[in-house]
Design a protein around this motif. Structure first.
Motif, short mmCIF file in Angstrom:
data_model
loop_
_atom_site.label_atom_id
_atom_site.label_comp_id
_atom_site.label_asym_id
_atom_site.label_seq_id
_atom_site.Cartn_x
_atom_site.Cartn_y
_atom_site.Cartn_z
N GLY A 112 0.80 -1.22 0.00
CA GLY A 112 0.00 0.00 0.00
C GLY A 112 0.84 1.27 0.00
O GLY A 112 0.38 2.32 -0.43
N LEU A 113 2.07 1.17 0.48
CA LEU A 113 2.98 2.32 0.48
C LEU A 113 3.79 2.39 -0.80
O LEU A 113 4.00 3.47 -1.36
N GLU A 114 4.28 1.26 -1.26
CA GLU A 114 5.19 1.24 -2.39
C GLU A 114 4.48 1.10 -3.75
O GLU A 114 5.06 1.42 -4.77
N GLY A 115 3.24 0.61 -3.74
CA GLY A 115 2.50 0.49 -5.00
C GLY A 115 2.50 -0.89 -5.60
O GLY A 115 1.51 -1.33 -6.19
N PHE A 116 3.62 -1.60 -5.48
CA PHE A 116 3.74 -2.96 -6.00
C PHE A 116 4.50 -3.82 -5.00
O PHE A 116 5.31 -3.32 -4.22
N GLY A 117 4.26 -5.15 -5.08
CA GLY A 117 5.03 -6.10 -4.30
C GLY A 117 5.13 -7.40 -5.06
O GLY A 117 4.20 -7.78 -5.77
N LYS A 118 6.26 -8.07 -4.92
CA LYS A 118 6.43 -9.38 -5.55
C LYS A 118 5.77 -10.44 -4.67
O LYS A 118 5.95 -10.44 -3.45
N THR A 119 5.00 -11.33 -5.28
CA THR A 119 4.29 -12.34 -4.50
C THR A 119 5.11 -13.62 -4.41
O THR A 119 6.10 -13.81 -5.13
#
Length: 239
Positions: A112-119
């Motif tokens: 939610g802070l960075e915009g993207f995350g690797k799953t």
């Protein structure tokens, strides 16, 4: 994307810059003397317009040093480093996307802070800042103009045109010598908008890539610094 934690919401393209509009000259119906005066006046006006376009409207290739900047960093978190309690995202999935019912709560907070995350599956979980919902994509994280974010090159900023080239000439206090040397040697470019924590116009959020270890934020490359000095060049087209 965040400031120290920024993201890039899908943004509208920048509005086109204004160009000077030539004034329509009046028709001179007098004698030769009046005609010569008119030609002289038009020539002077043309010189003024030429000067205006070259000194005001044409972008400069480079500016002088600009001091007083805040530098922060942002990154792409990886789910595998967040083993804690999970949180449901039911009711928060963007239309047309099929996602698991839950993810680690700390991971979701970071996305939610960075915009993207690797799953853990290897794709990317994204947060749509406009629609306030999660989506999934196989593509790597992108900036506010759908251009790929490049580690140690992409910058999020709100006051510089997309594509603006930036060189950091002084990191300010609080940055280790080795990291500052890397920051100063990098060819930064504005690829993103800084949507969280970037109220200060002189704020640059530097993208440093995907998370590679659990204690990512305790490393020297995760820093916040005030009093940096930069040079900004002419914008170039994003790809």
């Amino acid at each position: 994307m965040t400031a120290q934690l920024n993201t890039a919401p899908p943004g509208a393209p920048p509005s086109p810059g204004r160009r000077p509009r030539a004034k329509r000259g009046r028709r001179v119906l007098a004698g030769l003397a009046c005609g010569l005066l008119a030609l002289t006046a038009l020539g002077y006006a043309g010189l003024r317009l030429h000067h205006r376009m070259n000194t005001i409207d044409m972008p400069q290739m480079h500016t002088g040093p600009q001091s007083g900047y805040t530098l922060t960093v942002y990154f792409t978190p990886s789910e595998r480093f967040y083993p804690g309690p999970r949180r449901s995202i039911r009711g928060q999935v963007c239309a047309g996307h099929n996602l698991p019912d839950s993810y680690p709560a700390a991971y979701l907070e970071r996305v939610g802070l960075e915009g993207f995350g690797k799953t853990a599956r290897g794709d990317y979980l994204g947060w749509d800042f406009d629609r306030h919902c999660y989506f999934t994509t196989s593509a790597s994280p992108v900036g506010s103009h759908e251009n790929a974010l490049v580690p140690w090159q992409s910058v999020a900023a709100n006051h510089l045109a997309p594509g603006t080239r930036i060189r950091v000439t002084d990191c300010g206090p609080g940055v280790s010598g080795a990291i500052c040397a890397r920051v100063k040697s990098a060819h930064w470019r504005v690829d993103d908008l800084c949507s969280i924590g970037c109220d200060d116009a002189k704020h640059l959020d530097l993208y440093i890539g995907e998370q590679t270890q659990a204690a990512f934020e305790s490393e020297d490359f995760y820093f916040a610094s005030k009093g940096a000095t930069i040079r900004a060049g002419m914008p170039e087209a994003l790809r």
